[in-house]
Design an enzyme around this catalytic site. Sequence first.
Site, short mmCIF file in Angstrom:
data_model
loop_
_atom_site.label_atom_id
_atom_site.label_comp_id
_atom_site.label_asym_id
_atom_site.label_seq_id
_atom_site.Cartn_x
_atom_site.Cartn_y
_atom_site.Cartn_z
N CYS A 152 44.29 42.59 29.28
CA CYS A 152 45.73 42.48 29.52
C CYS A 152 46.45 42.50 28.17
O CYS A 152 45.83 42.53 27.11
CB CYS A 152 46.03 41.20 30.30
SG CYS A 152 45.75 39.69 29.33
N SER B 39 39.63 45.89 31.65
CA SER B 39 40.59 46.29 30.62
C SER B 39 41.43 45.08 30.21
O SER B 39 41.96 44.38 31.06
CB SER B 39 41.50 47.39 31.17
OG SER B 39 42.48 47.75 30.23
N CYS C 71 45.40 39.57 25.88
CA CYS C 71 44.08 39.73 25.25
C CYS C 71 44.06 40.93 24.31
O CYS C 71 43.36 40.91 23.29
CB CYS C 71 43.00 39.83 26.31
SG CYS C 71 42.88 38.29 27.26
N GLU D 63 38.52 36.98 27.38
CA GLU D 63 38.44 37.36 25.98
C GLU D 63 38.77 36.20 25.05
O GLU D 63 38.11 36.02 24.02
CB GLU D 63 39.38 38.54 25.70
CG GLU D 63 39.01 39.81 26.44
CD GLU D 63 39.61 39.92 27.84
OE1 GLU D 63 39.62 41.03 28.37
OE2 GLU D 63 40.08 38.89 28.40
N ASP E 90 47.18 35.31 38.30
CA ASP E 90 46.55 35.51 37.00
C ASP E 90 47.16 36.67 36.24
O ASP E 90 47.42 36.57 35.06
CB ASP E 90 45.04 35.75 37.16
CG ASP E 90 44.34 35.84 35.82
OD1 ASP E 90 44.41 34.85 35.06
OD2 ASP E 90 43.75 36.89 35.51
N HIS F 3 41.81 33.17 29.25
CA HIS F 3 41.30 34.42 29.77
C HIS F 3 39.88 34.62 29.22
O HIS F 3 39.46 33.92 28.29
CB HIS F 3 42.19 35.58 29.34
CG HIS F 3 43.50 35.62 30.07
ND1 HIS F 3 44.21 36.78 30.23
CD2 HIS F 3 44.23 34.65 30.67
CE1 HIS F 3 45.32 36.54 30.91
NE2 HIS F 3 45.35 35.24 31.19
#
Length: 141
Positions: free
Chosen positions: A75, A73, A78, A50, A138, A48
């Site tokens: 998930c 934002s 993350c 992040e 995803d 991802h």
Amino acid sequence: MLESAYVEAIEGAREGGIPIGAALFSRDGELLGSGHNRRVQEDDASVHAETDAFRRSGRRRDYPDTVMVTTLSPCWYCSGLVRQFNIGAVVIGEATNFYGGHDWLEELGVEVLVLDDPACIELLGTFIEERPELWHEDIGL
């Protein structure tokens, strides 16, 4: 700071991936590392934005004086990264297209700032309209 994450999101889209970008900064504004969602490009569901930015930031003893900046934002995966490494603040480009775990992070004492950035909202919103199957893959829906 958001510009660094946004540039990464655009790069992810250019590569045929999901347009989410992130960057890790020190509190004084030094860019430590940036990255973008690469699950399509690397055939790896764990990459991802992040996590990519975090991995590219190198190793530190601790992270309370860092700021994770992300176009979306985070998930739960993350958000867990932010919690696990005690990252002190999260700046979020938008939480309109997806509302992740940032309330939980705030409850735990992480500083959270949601910018509602129109460019971030449009970038991911357009992607979701054009590629809903990839978005749902995803985000796990």
